[in-house]
Design a protein around this motif. Structure first.
Motif, PDB file in Angstrom:
ATOM      1  N   LEU A  58       7.509  34.362  66.542  1.00 53.40           N
ATOM      2  CA  LEU A  58       8.804  33.650  66.362  1.00 53.40           C
ATOM      3  C   LEU A  58       8.601  32.560  65.665  1.00 53.40           C
ATOM      4  O   LEU A  58       7.855  31.580  65.933  1.00 53.40           O
ATOM      5  CB  LEU A  58       9.302  33.408  67.903  1.00 53.40           C
ATOM      6  CG  LEU A  58      10.645  32.730  67.855  1.00 53.40           C
ATOM      7  CD1 LEU A  58      11.775  33.730  67.369  1.00 53.40           C
ATOM      8  CD2 LEU A  58      11.046  32.434  69.224  1.00 53.40           C
ATOM      9  N   ARG A  59       9.525  32.459  64.619  1.00 54.87           N
ATOM     10  CA  ARG A  59       9.376  31.308  63.680  1.00 54.87           C
ATOM     11  C   ARG A  59      10.839  30.480  63.824  1.00 54.87           C
ATOM     12  O   ARG A  59      11.717  31.085  63.293  1.00 54.87           O
ATOM     13  CB  ARG A  59       9.020  31.484  62.246  1.00 54.87           C
ATOM     14  CG  ARG A  59       8.887  30.354  61.255  1.00 54.87           C
ATOM     15  CD  ARG A  59       8.115  30.808  59.920  1.00 54.87           C
ATOM     16  NE  ARG A  59       7.234  31.529  59.946  1.00 54.87           N
ATOM     17  CZ  ARG A  59       7.156  32.976  59.363  1.00 54.87           C
ATOM     18  NH1 ARG A  59       8.193  33.528  59.036  1.00 54.87           N
ATOM     19  NH2 ARG A  59       5.878  33.359  59.480  1.00 54.87           N
ATOM     20  N   ILE A  60      10.647  29.233  63.974  1.00 53.19           N
ATOM     21  CA  ILE A  60      11.989  28.415  64.003  1.00 53.19           C
ATOM     22  C   ILE A  60      11.842  27.259  63.029  1.00 53.19           C
ATOM     23  O   ILE A  60      10.866  26.576  63.252  1.00 53.19           O
ATOM     24  CB  ILE A  60      12.279  28.022  65.499  1.00 53.19           C
ATOM     25  CG1 ILE A  60      12.075  29.155  66.333  1.00 53.19           C
ATOM     26  CG2 ILE A  60      13.621  27.119  65.726  1.00 53.19           C
ATOM     27  CD1 ILE A  60      12.077  28.454  68.074  1.00 53.19           C
ATOM     28  N   GLN A  61      12.979  27.325  62.256  1.00 55.32           N
ATOM     29  CA  GLN A  61      13.086  26.148  61.256  1.00 55.32           C
ATOM     30  C   GLN A  61      14.596  25.525  61.447  1.00 55.32           C
ATOM     31  O   GLN A  61      15.478  26.014  61.311  1.00 55.32           O
ATOM     32  CB  GLN A  61      12.853  26.560  59.798  1.00 55.32           C
ATOM     33  CG  GLN A  61      11.490  27.262  59.593  1.00 55.32           C
ATOM     34  CD  GLN A  61      11.474  28.020  58.226  1.00 55.32           C
ATOM     35  OE1 GLN A  61      12.375  28.610  57.783  1.00 55.32           O
ATOM     36  NE2 GLN A  61      10.023  27.568  57.531  1.00 55.32           N
ATOM     37  N   ASN A  62      14.454  24.191  61.570  1.00 52.89           N
ATOM     38  CA  ASN A  62      15.568  23.274  61.541  1.00 52.89           C
ATOM     39  C   ASN A  62      16.762  23.742  62.548  1.00 52.89           C
ATOM     40  O   ASN A  62      17.788  23.464  62.387  1.00 52.89           O
ATOM     41  CB  ASN A  62      16.298  23.163  60.201  1.00 52.89           C
ATOM     42  CG  ASN A  62      15.518  22.686  59.202  1.00 52.89           C
ATOM     43  OD1 ASN A  62      14.770  21.629  59.382  1.00 52.89           O
ATOM     44  ND2 ASN A  62      15.195  23.388  57.926  1.00 52.89           N
TER      45      ASN A  62
ATOM     46  N   ASP B  33      11.797  20.759  63.987  1.00 54.75           N
ATOM     47  CA  ASP B  33      11.969  20.838  62.616  1.00 54.75           C
ATOM     48  C   ASP B  33      11.090  22.204  62.089  1.00 54.75           C
ATOM     49  O   ASP B  33      11.922  22.991  61.227  1.00 54.75           O
ATOM     50  CB  ASP B  33      10.798  19.646  61.966  1.00 54.75           C
ATOM     51  CG  ASP B  33      10.498  19.488  60.673  1.00 54.75           C
ATOM     52  OD1 ASP B  33      11.400  19.975  59.965  1.00 54.75           O
ATOM     53  OD2 ASP B  33       9.560  19.066  60.183  1.00 54.75           O
ATOM     54  N   GLU B  34       9.784  22.550  62.680  1.00 57.12           N
ATOM     55  CA  GLU B  34       9.229  23.655  62.248  1.00 57.12           C
ATOM     56  C   GLU B  34       8.474  24.282  63.480  1.00 57.12           C
ATOM     57  O   GLU B  34       7.702  23.342  63.776  1.00 57.12           O
ATOM     58  CB  GLU B  34       8.576  23.660  60.986  1.00 57.12           C
ATOM     59  CG  GLU B  34       8.122  25.060  60.264  1.00 57.12           C
ATOM     60  CD  GLU B  34       7.740  25.092  58.860  1.00 57.12           C
ATOM     61  OE1 GLU B  34       7.161  25.955  58.623  1.00 57.12           O
ATOM     62  OE2 GLU B  34       8.254  24.283  58.261  1.00 57.12           O
ATOM     63  N   LEU B  35       8.418  25.108  63.774  1.00 65.18           N
ATOM     64  CA  LEU B  35       7.707  25.930  65.118  1.00 65.18           C
ATOM     65  C   LEU B  35       7.466  27.115  64.744  1.00 65.18           C
ATOM     66  O   LEU B  35       8.317  28.052  64.352  1.00 65.18           O
ATOM     67  CB  LEU B  35       8.371  25.665  66.260  1.00 65.18           C
ATOM     68  CG  LEU B  35       7.604  26.394  67.316  1.00 65.18           C
ATOM     69  CD1 LEU B  35       6.449  25.566  67.813  1.00 65.18           C
ATOM     70  CD2 LEU B  35       8.811  26.229  68.475  1.00 65.18           C
ATOM     71  N   GLU B  36       6.051  27.725  65.031  1.00 60.99           N
ATOM     72  CA  GLU B  36       5.818  29.100  64.852  1.00 60.99           C
ATOM     73  C   GLU B  36       5.065  29.610  66.293  1.00 60.99           C
ATOM     74  O   GLU B  36       3.855  28.767  66.410  1.00 60.99           O
ATOM     75  CB  GLU B  36       4.974  29.501  63.546  1.00 60.99           C
ATOM     76  CG  GLU B  36       4.566  30.998  63.534  1.00 60.99           C
ATOM     77  CD  GLU B  36       4.074  31.121  61.902  1.00 60.99           C
ATOM     78  OE1 GLU B  36       4.705  30.875  60.906  1.00 60.99           O
ATOM     79  OE2 GLU B  36       2.758  31.348  62.098  1.00 60.99           O
TER      80      GLU B  36
ATOM     81  N   ASP C 228      13.218  33.609  62.457  1.00 61.84           N
ATOM     82  CA  ASP C 228      12.374  34.694  62.135  1.00 61.84           C
ATOM     83  C   ASP C 228      11.780  35.422  63.540  1.00 61.84           C
ATOM     84  O   ASP C 228      11.316  34.500  64.182  1.00 61.84           O
ATOM     85  CB  ASP C 228      11.317  34.808  60.987  1.00 61.84           C
ATOM     86  CG  ASP C 228      12.121  34.496  59.700  1.00 61.84           C
ATOM     87  OD1 ASP C 228      13.170  34.956  59.319  1.00 61.84           O
ATOM     88  OD2 ASP C 228      11.396  33.546  58.959  1.00 61.84           O
ATOM     89  N   ALA C 229      11.672  36.610  63.428  1.00 59.24           N
ATOM     90  CA  ALA C 229      11.245  37.256  64.717  1.00 59.24           C
ATOM     91  C   ALA C 229      10.550  38.619  64.254  1.00 59.24           C
ATOM     92  O   ALA C 229      11.338  39.453  63.537  1.00 59.24           O
ATOM     93  CB  ALA C 229      11.997  37.515  65.689  1.00 59.24           C
TER      94      ALA C 229
END
Length: 135
Positions: free
Chosen positions: A5-9, A14-17, A65-66
């Motif tokens: 799991l990727r997270i942006q904004n 801010d950004e996390l994976e 994104d997943a």
């Protein structure tokens, strides 16, 4: 199985994976640590309701994104993917969601632009999210 799991904004992030391994994975933390934000981002990439309020302050867009590893896809999932001409390669499926500051939202399944309803249909086949106090 959800592998990445990727997270942006998104919200305060801010950004996390996050990479998930085989078996049980647990996300723990104090109240206010951001566990609900992660679940909210997952819900969004599975076709949940989008809002520009979810964007990190000052960001032009949020992106989630997943990546799912699907050993035995259901017949319904196979039919949905076939209807969209999406091929499940190496038993892996990428779901993506982009939400802009203007409130517009785009959804992608396997790299192909799809209606949000298709993303939600795929999401329903992959994940059941149950919250606290739900029966």
């Amino acid at each position: 199985m959800l592998e990445l799991l990727r997270i942006q904004n998104y919200a305060l992030i801010d950004e996390l994976e996050i990479e998930f391994g085989p078996g049980l994975n647990a996300i723990t933390g104090e109240t206010g640590a951001g566990k609900s934000i992660i679940v909210g981002a997952l819900n969004l990439v599975l076709g949940g309701r989008a809002s520009s309020d979810a964007l990190r302050e000052g960001a032009k867009q949020a992106k989630i994104d997943a990546i799912f590893r699907i050993a035995k896809p259901s017949s319904r999932l196979c039919a949905t993917l076939a209807d969209q001409d999406i091929i499940l390669e190496n038993n892996e499926l990428l779901l993506s969601r982009v939400v802009t500051a203007e409130g517009r939202s785009r959804a992608y399944v396997g790299g192909s632009l799809v209606p949000i309803s298709v993303l939600a249909e795929v999401g329903d086949e992959l994940v059941d999210i149950h919250g606290q106090h739900e029966h």
